[in-house]
Design a protein around this motif. Sequence first.
Motif, short mmCIF file in Angstrom:
data_model
loop_
_atom_site.label_atom_id
_atom_site.label_comp_id
_atom_site.label_asym_id
_atom_site.label_seq_id
_atom_site.Cartn_x
_atom_site.Cartn_y
_atom_site.Cartn_z
N THR A 40 -12.06 -1.59 -5.34
CA THR A 40 -11.15 -2.11 -6.36
C THR A 40 -11.57 -1.57 -7.72
OG1 THR A 40 -12.44 -4.10 -6.79
CG2 THR A 40 -10.72 -4.26 -5.11
N LYS A 92 -4.89 5.50 -0.05
CA LYS A 92 -3.76 4.62 -0.37
C LYS A 92 -4.16 3.74 -1.54
CE LYS A 92 -1.72 4.52 4.19
NZ LYS A 92 -1.18 3.71 5.26
N ALA A 93 -3.17 3.31 -2.31
CA ALA A 93 -3.41 2.42 -3.44
C ALA A 93 -2.47 1.23 -3.36
CB ALA A 93 -3.20 3.16 -4.76
N TRP A 121 0.84 -1.19 0.00
CA TRP A 121 0.00 0.00 0.00
C TRP A 121 0.88 1.25 0.00
CZ3 TRP A 121 -5.08 -0.14 -0.82
CH2 TRP A 121 -5.76 -1.33 -0.58
N THR A 141 -1.27 -2.01 -6.06
CA THR A 141 -1.36 -2.59 -7.40
C THR A 141 -1.18 -4.10 -7.30
OG1 THR A 141 -0.43 -0.58 -8.34
CG2 THR A 141 -0.44 -2.53 -9.74
N ASP A 172 -7.91 8.99 -10.53
CA ASP A 172 -8.19 7.61 -10.12
C ASP A 172 -8.83 7.56 -8.74
OD1 ASP A 172 -7.08 6.75 -12.50
OD2 ASP A 172 -5.12 6.35 -11.62
N VAL A 173 -8.30 8.35 -7.81
CA VAL A 173 -8.85 8.39 -6.45
C VAL A 173 -10.25 9.01 -6.49
CG1 VAL A 173 -8.60 9.37 -4.14
CG2 VAL A 173 -6.61 8.47 -5.33
N MET A 180 -6.46 -2.62 -9.29
CA MET A 180 -6.04 -1.50 -8.44
C MET A 180 -6.94 -1.49 -7.22
SD MET A 180 -3.43 0.11 -9.56
CE MET A 180 -3.51 1.46 -8.40
N ASN A 181 -6.33 -1.50 -6.05
CA ASN A 181 -7.07 -1.44 -4.80
C ASN A 181 -6.88 -0.05 -4.19
OD1 ASN A 181 -7.87 -4.30 -4.62
ND2 ASN A 181 -5.67 -4.64 -4.48
N TYR A 182 -7.95 0.51 -3.70
CA TYR A 182 -7.91 1.81 -3.04
C TYR A 182 -8.55 1.67 -1.67
CZ TYR A 182 -7.16 3.46 -7.80
OH TYR A 182 -6.67 3.64 -9.06
#
Length: 146
Positions: free
Chosen positions: A124, A79-80, A39, A82, A48-49, A86-88
Amino acid sequence: MTSFLFAVLISLSAVHLCEGEKHVDEPITAKKVVLQGDWAEINPYSKDVEAAVEYAVETFNSHSKRKRLFKLVSVIHPKAQTTNVMNYKFDTLLAKTKCLKSENQDAESCTFKKKHVKCHFVVTFDPRTNKHSLMKHKCSKHKEHS
């Protein structure tokens, strides 16, 4: 004589080119390295966020049993990660609005009430399908500071 000077000049040039510049060995240290799959903090204003947050708030509003819409106030510590997607993960402060869900209004055009909730979301994004998914969320009342 000219050919001798020319030969000396070429020899000196060749020696200079072979030696090149002297490099000073300095250790190279990484200041902050994010491991792949780890992360990492990201800009809350990146597109993206913003897309992940918008999806989370819309999903929260559509699945919530509350009668009124909630509107985004702020995004905290996004936080991201990969992986194959893509996980946020991020915290948000949402404000209750005066708009009823049954009125089918856009939350952005609604005015705030005083009540706020703080929510933690994990979203995601799959670039292959171009779709977001809300993996989990948890919300609690937010106490106002006077």
